[in-house]
Motif scaffolding. Structure first.
Motif, PDB file in Angstrom:
ATOM      1  N   PHE A 115       0.859  -1.175   0.000  1.00  0.00           N
ATOM      2  CA  PHE A 115       0.000   0.000   0.000  1.00  0.00           C
ATOM      3  C   PHE A 115       0.893   1.223   0.000  1.00  0.00           C
ATOM      4  O   PHE A 115       1.400   1.642   1.048  1.00  0.00           O
ATOM      5  CB  PHE A 115      -0.950  -0.019   1.198  1.00  0.00           C
ATOM      6  N   LEU A 116       1.124   1.773  -1.168  1.00  0.00           N
ATOM      7  CA  LEU A 116       2.043   2.884  -1.359  1.00  0.00           C
ATOM      8  C   LEU A 116       1.762   4.085  -0.457  1.00  0.00           C
ATOM      9  O   LEU A 116       2.702   4.683   0.072  1.00  0.00           O
ATOM     10  CB  LEU A 116       2.049   3.304  -2.831  1.00  0.00           C
ATOM     11  N   PRO A 117       0.503   4.485  -0.212  1.00  0.00           N
ATOM     12  CA  PRO A 117       0.272   5.634   0.663  1.00  0.00           C
ATOM     13  C   PRO A 117       0.842   5.457   2.068  1.00  0.00           C
ATOM     14  O   PRO A 117       1.271   6.425   2.688  1.00  0.00           O
ATOM     15  CB  PRO A 117      -1.246   5.765   0.705  1.00  0.00           C
ATOM     16  N   ALA A 118       0.859   4.236   2.569  1.00  0.00           N
ATOM     17  CA  ALA A 118       1.449   4.004   3.894  1.00  0.00           C
ATOM     18  C   ALA A 118       2.933   4.326   3.862  1.00  0.00           C
ATOM     19  O   ALA A 118       3.466   4.934   4.796  1.00  0.00           O
ATOM     20  CB  ALA A 118       1.215   2.564   4.330  1.00  0.00           C
ATOM     21  N   GLY A 119       3.601   3.940   2.799  1.00  0.00           N
ATOM     22  CA  GLY A 119       5.022   4.270   2.661  1.00  0.00           C
ATOM     23  C   GLY A 119       5.246   5.759   2.528  1.00  0.00           C
ATOM     24  O   GLY A 119       6.212   6.305   3.088  1.00  0.00           O
ATOM     25  N   ILE A 120       4.362   6.425   1.802  1.00  0.00           N
ATOM     26  CA  ILE A 120       4.455   7.879   1.667  1.00  0.00           C
ATOM     27  C   ILE A 120       4.314   8.537   3.034  1.00  0.00           C
ATOM     28  O   ILE A 120       5.065   9.447   3.385  1.00  0.00           O
ATOM     29  CB  ILE A 120       3.375   8.404   0.691  1.00  0.00           C
ATOM     30  N   ALA A 121       3.355   8.076   3.826  1.00  0.00           N
ATOM     31  CA  ALA A 121       3.115   8.662   5.150  1.00  0.00           C
ATOM     32  C   ALA A 121       4.288   8.429   6.095  1.00  0.00           C
ATOM     33  O   ALA A 121       4.711   9.345   6.812  1.00  0.00           O
ATOM     34  CB  ALA A 121       1.831   8.082   5.748  1.00  0.00           C
ATOM     35  N   VAL A 122       4.836   7.217   6.100  1.00  0.00           N
ATOM     36  CA  VAL A 122       5.978   6.920   6.968  1.00  0.00           C
ATOM     37  C   VAL A 122       7.193   7.722   6.529  1.00  0.00           C
ATOM     38  O   VAL A 122       7.909   8.296   7.363  1.00  0.00           O
ATOM     39  CB  VAL A 122       6.276   5.402   6.997  1.00  0.00           C
ATOM     40  N   ALA A 123       7.419   7.805   5.227  1.00  0.00           N
ATOM     41  CA  ALA A 123       8.556   8.585   4.730  1.00  0.00           C
ATOM     42  C   ALA A 123       8.400  10.065   5.066  1.00  0.00           C
ATOM     43  O   ALA A 123       9.372  10.729   5.447  1.00  0.00           O
ATOM     44  CB  ALA A 123       8.700   8.397   3.224  1.00  0.00           C
ATOM     45  N   ALA A 124       7.197  10.590   4.939  1.00  0.00           N
ATOM     46  CA  ALA A 124       6.960  11.999   5.281  1.00  0.00           C
ATOM     47  C   ALA A 124       7.237  12.246   6.757  1.00  0.00           C
ATOM     48  O   ALA A 124       7.889  13.235   7.116  1.00  0.00           O
ATOM     49  CB  ALA A 124       5.525  12.392   4.934  1.00  0.00           C
ATOM     50  N   MET A 125       6.769  11.355   7.610  1.00  0.00           N
ATOM     51  CA  MET A 125       7.015  11.494   9.047  1.00  0.00           C
ATOM     52  C   MET A 125       8.502  11.379   9.353  1.00  0.00           C
ATOM     53  O   MET A 125       9.035  12.121  10.174  1.00  0.00           O
ATOM     54  CB  MET A 125       6.210  10.428   9.797  1.00  0.00           C
ATOM     55  N   PHE A 126       9.177  10.454   8.691  1.00  0.00           N
ATOM     56  CA  PHE A 126      10.611  10.264   8.904  1.00  0.00           C
ATOM     57  C   PHE A 126      11.397  11.507   8.483  1.00  0.00           C
ATOM     58  O   PHE A 126      12.283  11.967   9.184  1.00  0.00           O
ATOM     59  CB  PHE A 126      11.094   9.039   8.127  1.00  0.00           C
ATOM     60  N   LEU A 127      11.030  12.075   7.338  1.00  0.00           N
ATOM     61  CA  LEU A 127      11.789  13.209   6.801  1.00  0.00           C
ATOM     62  C   LEU A 127      11.420  14.546   7.420  1.00  0.00           C
ATOM     63  O   LEU A 127      12.290  15.377   7.673  1.00  0.00           O
ATOM     64  CB  LEU A 127      11.592  13.285   5.285  1.00  0.00           C
ATOM     65  N   ALA A 128      10.119  14.778   7.662  1.00  0.00           N
ATOM     66  CA  ALA A 128       9.676  16.114   8.084  1.00  0.00           C
ATOM     67  C   ALA A 128       9.090  16.155   9.486  1.00  0.00           C
ATOM     68  O   ALA A 128       8.769  17.230   9.979  1.00  0.00           O
ATOM     69  CB  ALA A 128       8.673  16.669   7.081  1.00  0.00           C
ATOM     70  N   GLY A 129       8.899  15.024  10.116  1.00  0.00           N
ATOM     71  CA  GLY A 129       8.434  15.016  11.495  1.00  0.00           C
ATOM     72  C   GLY A 129       6.922  15.056  11.651  1.00  0.00           C
ATOM     73  O   GLY A 129       6.158  14.868  10.703  1.00  0.00           O
ATOM     74  N   ALA A 130       6.515  15.348  12.873  1.00  0.00           N
ATOM     75  CA  ALA A 130       5.108  15.264  13.269  1.00  0.00           C
ATOM     76  C   ALA A 130       4.205  16.262  12.556  1.00  0.00           C
ATOM     77  O   ALA A 130       2.993  16.069  12.508  1.00  0.00           O
ATOM     78  CB  ALA A 130       4.974  15.445  14.780  1.00  0.00           C
ATOM     79  N   ARG A 131       4.763  17.299  11.976  1.00  0.00           N
ATOM     80  CA  ARG A 131       3.902  18.266  11.289  1.00  0.00           C
ATOM     81  C   ARG A 131       3.244  17.681  10.050  1.00  0.00           C
ATOM     82  O   ARG A 131       2.329  18.277   9.478  1.00  0.00           O
ATOM     83  CB  ARG A 131       4.684  19.532  10.963  1.00  0.00           C
ATOM     84  N   THR A 132       3.682  16.477   9.616  1.00  0.00           N
ATOM     85  CA  THR A 132       3.052  15.825   8.466  1.00  0.00           C
ATOM     86  C   THR A 132       1.820  15.017   8.843  1.00  0.00           C
ATOM     87  O   THR A 132       1.076  14.586   7.963  1.00  0.00           O
ATOM     88  CB  THR A 132       4.056  14.892   7.762  1.00  0.00           C
ATOM     89  N   LEU A 133       1.604  14.807  10.120  1.00  0.00           N
ATOM     90  CA  LEU A 133       0.498  13.947  10.553  1.00  0.00           C
ATOM     91  C   LEU A 133      -0.884  14.441  10.123  1.00  0.00           C
ATOM     92  O   LEU A 133      -1.714  13.625   9.725  1.00  0.00           O
ATOM     93  CB  LEU A 133       0.555  13.729  12.057  1.00  0.00           C
ATOM     94  N   PRO A 134      -1.174  15.753  10.185  1.00  0.00           N
ATOM     95  CA  PRO A 134      -2.487  16.182   9.682  1.00  0.00           C
ATOM     96  C   PRO A 134      -2.687  15.845   8.203  1.00  0.00           C
ATOM     97  O   PRO A 134      -3.783  15.446   7.805  1.00  0.00           O
ATOM     98  CB  PRO A 134      -2.492  17.695   9.913  1.00  0.00           C
ATOM     99  N   GLY A 135      -1.651  15.976   7.409  1.00  0.00           N
ATOM    100  CA  GLY A 135      -1.755  15.633   5.986  1.00  0.00           C
ATOM    101  C   GLY A 135      -2.024  14.157   5.779  1.00  0.00           C
ATOM    102  O   GLY A 135      -2.837  13.772   4.936  1.00  0.00           O
ATOM    103  N   THR A 136      -1.358  13.328   6.553  1.00  0.00           N
ATOM    104  CA  THR A 136      -1.594  11.884   6.479  1.00  0.00           C
ATOM    105  C   THR A 136      -3.009  11.545   6.913  1.00  0.00           C
ATOM    106  O   THR A 136      -3.709  10.779   6.249  1.00  0.00           O
ATOM    107  CB  THR A 136      -0.575  11.130   7.360  1.00  0.00           C
ATOM    108  N   PHE A 137      -3.441  12.127   8.026  1.00  0.00           N
ATOM    109  CA  PHE A 137      -4.788  11.859   8.536  1.00  0.00           C
ATOM    110  C   PHE A 137      -5.848  12.282   7.519  1.00  0.00           C
ATOM    111  O   PHE A 137      -6.761  11.512   7.211  1.00  0.00           O
ATOM    112  CB  PHE A 137      -5.002  12.574   9.872  1.00  0.00           C
ATOM    113  N   VAL A 138      -5.721  13.488   6.982  1.00  0.00           N
ATOM    114  CA  VAL A 138      -6.713  13.993   6.027  1.00  0.00           C
ATOM    115  C   VAL A 138      -6.702  13.160   4.749  1.00  0.00           C
ATOM    116  O   VAL A 138      -7.762  12.817   4.210  1.00  0.00           O
ATOM    117  CB  VAL A 138      -6.463  15.490   5.721  1.00  0.00           C
ATOM    118  N   GLY A 139      -5.516  12.815   4.254  1.00  0.00           N
ATOM    119  CA  GLY A 139      -5.435  11.994   3.050  1.00  0.00           C
ATOM    120  C   GLY A 139      -6.098  10.647   3.238  1.00  0.00           C
ATOM    121  O   GLY A 139      -6.877  10.193   2.389  1.00  0.00           O
ATOM    122  N   SER A 140      -5.814   9.989   4.358  1.00  0.00           N
ATOM    123  CA  SER A 140      -6.428   8.693   4.638  1.00  0.00           C
ATOM    124  C   SER A 140      -7.934   8.819   4.829  1.00  0.00           C
ATOM    125  O   SER A 140      -8.705   7.990   4.341  1.00  0.00           O
ATOM    126  CB  SER A 140      -5.788   8.073   5.879  1.00  0.00           C
TER     127      SER A 140
END
Length: 149
Positions: free
Chosen positions: A43-68
């Motif tokens: 599931f590619l979006p899961a990898g995108i979300a983990v990579a975003a969190m790894f690279l940019a930190g917790a500020r990516t969580l709203p984007g992941t939540f909204v996308g999902s």
């Protein structure tokens, strides 16, 4: 002025590009699912979300939540052509599980692989290969438990 441009670009990436890419990749990925379920081997979006969190930190969580959330609302709506409480609740639970997986994945990778993951040392490779399957079961476990409940 240059700092403002970078800040605006970062917000655009996190709050627009991340959720949109999550939804597009997720919708395309669901074409690989075997009916009647929505399970895919990857599931590619899961990898995108983990990579975003790894690279940019917790500020990516709203984007992941909204996308999902948007992806799962779309999937729920496409089944019945209307949204009900069960579909909406399931979408919220899955979105929360996706954000949790990003938190766990990004945190575990930062801790065991390091902030500068070049993956060119045996230690980083082994840590990555051990951590990745454990990270991948996070969302599935919490999603299935919440759907069962």
């Amino acid at each position: 002025m240059r700092g403002l441009d970078n800040a605006m670009r970062n917000r655009l990436l996190i709050y627009v590009v991340l959720p949109v890419s999550y939804v597009i990749a997720g919708r395309l990925e669901l074409f690989l699912a075997v009916p009647p379920g929505y399970a895919t081997p990857i599931f590619l979006p899961a990898g995108i979300a983990v990579a975003a969190m790894f690279l940019a930190g917790a500020r990516t969580l709203p984007g992941t939540f909204v996308g999902s959330l948007l992806l799962n609302i779309w999937v729920g709506y496409s089944k019945h052509h209307h949204l009900d409480v069960i579909d909406s609740t399931a979408a919220l639970a899955i979105a929360a599980a996706s954000a949790l997986q990003a938190i766990v994945g990004g945190g575990v990778l930062r801790k065991f692989v390091g902030n500068r993951a070049t993956l060119d040392t045996p230690r980083q490779l082994v840590a990555y290969l051990i951590a990745t399957p454990l990270i991948c079961v996070t969302s599935a476990t919490f999603s299935v438990c919440s759907l069962w409940a």
